[in-house]
Design a protein around this motif. Sequence first.
Motif, PDB file in Angstrom:
ATOM      1  N   ARG A  80       0.857  -1.192   0.000  1.00 45.74           N
ATOM      2  CA  ARG A  80       0.000   0.000   0.000  1.00 45.74           C
ATOM      3  C   ARG A  80       0.884   1.229   0.000  1.00 45.74           C
ATOM      4  NH1 ARG A  80      -3.767  -1.532   5.085  1.00 45.74           N
ATOM      5  NH2 ARG A  80      -4.342  -3.579   4.265  1.00 45.74           N
ATOM      6  N   ALA A  81       0.416   2.284  -0.660  1.00 45.23           N
ATOM      7  CA  ALA A  81       1.206   3.527  -0.666  1.00 45.23           C
ATOM      8  C   ALA A  81       1.096   4.178   0.702  1.00 45.23           C
ATOM      9  CB  ALA A  81       0.642   4.461  -1.721  1.00 45.23           C
ATOM     10  N   LYS A  82       2.173   4.884   1.062  1.00 46.94           N
ATOM     11  CA  LYS A  82       2.132   5.577   2.356  1.00 46.94           C
ATOM     12  C   LYS A  82       1.561   6.978   2.119  1.00 46.94           C
ATOM     13  CE  LYS A  82       5.804   3.320   4.935  1.00 46.94           C
ATOM     14  NZ  LYS A  82       6.566   2.582   3.911  1.00 46.94           N
ATOM     15  N   ALA A  83       0.323   7.182   2.550  1.00 50.33           N
ATOM     16  CA  ALA A  83      -0.287   8.521   2.487  1.00 50.33           C
ATOM     17  C   ALA A  83      -0.589   8.922   3.925  1.00 50.33           C
ATOM     18  CB  ALA A  83      -1.557   8.475   1.655  1.00 50.33           C
ATOM     19  N   PRO A  84      -0.461  10.202   4.252  1.00 51.57           N
ATOM     20  CA  PRO A  84      -0.648  10.603   5.648  1.00 51.57           C
ATOM     21  C   PRO A  84      -2.074  10.387   6.160  1.00 51.57           C
ATOM     22  CG  PRO A  84      -0.384  12.529   4.222  1.00 51.57           C
ATOM     23  CD  PRO A  84      -0.144  11.332   3.373  1.00 51.57           C
ATOM     24  N   ASP A  85      -2.175  10.081   7.470  1.00 54.25           N
ATOM     25  CA  ASP A  85      -3.459   9.947   8.182  1.00 54.25           C
ATOM     26  C   ASP A  85      -4.435   9.012   7.446  1.00 54.25           C
ATOM     27  OD1 ASP A  85      -2.482  11.740  10.077  1.00 54.25           O
ATOM     28  OD2 ASP A  85      -3.070  13.438   8.812  1.00 54.25           O
ATOM     29  N   PHE A  86      -5.600   9.559   7.100  1.00 54.86           N
ATOM     30  CA  PHE A  86      -6.627   8.725   6.477  1.00 54.86           C
ATOM     31  C   PHE A  86      -6.708   8.960   4.970  1.00 54.86           C
ATOM     32  CE2 PHE A  86      -8.106   9.164  10.918  1.00 54.86           C
ATOM     33  CZ  PHE A  86      -8.002   7.824  11.263  1.00 54.86           C
ATOM     34  N   ASN A  87      -5.583   9.394   4.387  1.00 58.24           N
ATOM     35  CA  ASN A  87      -5.571   9.670   2.949  1.00 58.24           C
ATOM     36  C   ASN A  87      -5.106   8.449   2.148  1.00 58.24           C
ATOM     37  OD1 ASN A  87      -6.433  12.476   2.971  1.00 58.24           O
ATOM     38  ND2 ASN A  87      -4.578  12.765   4.187  1.00 58.24           N
ATOM     39  N   PHE A  88      -5.335   8.510   0.848  1.00 58.54           N
ATOM     40  CA  PHE A  88      -5.001   7.399  -0.044  1.00 58.54           C
ATOM     41  C   PHE A  88      -4.095   7.878  -1.175  1.00 58.54           C
ATOM     42  CE2 PHE A  88      -9.147   6.537   1.770  1.00 58.54           C
ATOM     43  CZ  PHE A  88      -9.070   5.198   2.118  1.00 58.54           C
ATOM     44  N   SER A  89      -3.367   6.926  -1.743  1.00 56.72           N
ATOM     45  CA  SER A  89      -2.568   7.209  -2.946  1.00 56.72           C
ATOM     46  C   SER A  89      -2.540   5.929  -3.769  1.00 56.72           C
ATOM     47  CB  SER A  89      -1.152   7.606  -2.528  1.00 56.72           C
ATOM     48  OG  SER A  89      -0.311   7.540  -3.650  1.00 56.72           O
ATOM     49  N   PHE A  90      -2.825   6.046  -5.054  1.00 56.51           N
ATOM     50  CA  PHE A  90      -2.861   4.853  -5.902  1.00 56.51           C
ATOM     51  C   PHE A  90      -1.925   4.927  -7.101  1.00 56.51           C
ATOM     52  CE2 PHE A  90      -7.200   5.299  -4.043  1.00 56.51           C
ATOM     53  CZ  PHE A  90      -7.143   4.193  -3.209  1.00 56.51           C
ATOM     54  N   SER A  91      -1.322   6.094  -7.349  1.00 58.12           N
ATOM     55  CA  SER A  91      -0.595   6.235  -8.617  1.00 58.12           C
ATOM     56  C   SER A  91       0.734   5.469  -8.618  1.00 58.12           C
ATOM     57  CB  SER A  91      -0.401   7.706  -8.978  1.00 58.12           C
ATOM     58  OG  SER A  91       0.566   8.267  -8.163  1.00 58.12           O
ATOM     59  N   GLY A  92       1.369   5.286  -7.437  1.00 59.28           N
ATOM     60  CA  GLY A  92       2.631   4.537  -7.375  1.00 59.28           C
ATOM     61  C   GLY A  92       2.408   3.076  -7.769  1.00 59.28           C
ATOM     62  N   LEU A  93       1.325   2.498  -7.261  1.00 61.79           N
ATOM     63  CA  LEU A  93       1.004   1.102  -7.570  1.00 61.79           C
ATOM     64  C   LEU A  93       0.684   0.953  -9.068  1.00 61.79           C
ATOM     65  CD1 LEU A  93       0.528  -1.754  -6.584  1.00 61.79           C
ATOM     66  CD2 LEU A  93      -1.744  -1.091  -5.812  1.00 61.79           C
ATOM     67  N   LYS A  94       0.020   1.967  -9.590  1.00 66.21           N
ATOM     68  CA  LYS A  94      -0.312   1.950 -11.033  1.00 66.21           C
ATOM     69  C   LYS A  94       0.978   1.907 -11.873  1.00 66.21           C
ATOM     70  CE  LYS A  94      -0.901   5.783 -12.936  1.00 66.21           C
ATOM     71  NZ  LYS A  94      -1.361   7.172 -12.883  1.00 66.21           N
TER      72      LYS A  94
END
Length: 333
Positions: free
Chosen positions: A198-212
């Motif tokens: 999973r990408a490391k995004a702060p707190d309750f945020n999300f990030s998907f572009s690295g996995l893409k």
Amino acid sequence: MLVLGIESTCDETAAAVVEDGKVILSNVIRSQAEVHAQYGGVFPEVAARLHVDALLPVIEEALKEAKIKPEDIDLIAAARGPGLMGAILLGLNAAKTLALSLNKPFVGINHVEAHIYAAMMNNPLLLPALGVVVSGGHTLLLRVDKIGTYEIIGTTIDDAIGEAFDKIASILDLPYPGGPHIEKLAKKGNPLTYNFKRAKAPDFNFSFSGLKTKILYLVKGQKGSRKSPSLIGMTEKKDIAAAFQKTVLEDVLDKALRAALKYSCRAIYVGGGVSNNEYLRKLFKETPIPSFFPSKPLSLDNGAMIAGLAYFQFKEKSGDSLNLPAVASFKAC
Ligand code: KG4
Ligand code: ZN
């Protein structure tokens, strides 16, 4: 109270008649997905033109199915955003014009709030709650104090989750919209073959572009682009689909649960196109806090969620002016 709800923020032209915020008398949805599939995603100008053709027939069908005449409607609502500006304007202006000509009140609805309401519509209402929106345009965790009162707890710092499904699908040479195709392929794959992080995004945020990007390199090579030929076979594609789906959906589950506990929520309501996904629904079945999903026809864009939420918004704040502008972004809505 009979409410006509119109939805045209993206690539579905939809209209519904809902009684007292709950009872769906009709829910007509005309999807443009097949047309946009040839472009690999939604083509905004084409979407607007197709709404022009579809709006009046869809509204007429919704009234016919509900067995009511235009004069029987008590309130007319449309999504005012967020979404594609040209597309929104068509549904919004159709609603305003009907309201003016029939001399009925009008309300403009936030499409994202309506996705959460779709999960509340035919389920018990336990507040305060955590709203989880997983759609093509948004990934949001919201604390809901009451219908219409929300605070953003988390969002995506890059792609929306549905957008990530669509982009991974395109890398795997699957058609648009990619979510259902990834889900189908994932059922035949082994999610443990690839150990995606999973990408490391702060707190309750999300990030998907690295996995893409990681998946792009795996499938098309380090110098490859989405259109390059695949370097892998079908077995690997199935495993990648399964591992991707597991990684991002478990990320949603974990953050939603942590947020619900931290913000003392009594229930979790999940909405938006990705909430159609069976694996996600299964994950949320085992939560210590009750979780609710919309019925399948209410997961994707539809007019019933607009009409349903409009009933509560009208009761709380009364109608909107016919000058109410369309808005492209969630925060301005
Ligand atoms: O809520 P929606 O209809 O439109 C927006 O408001 O964006 O969501 C559309 C998104 C698309 O990205 C589509 O690929 C995704 O929902 N989707 C799914 C599934 N069905 C639709 N994603 C994962 N699994 C599904 N079964
Ligand atoms: Zn939507």
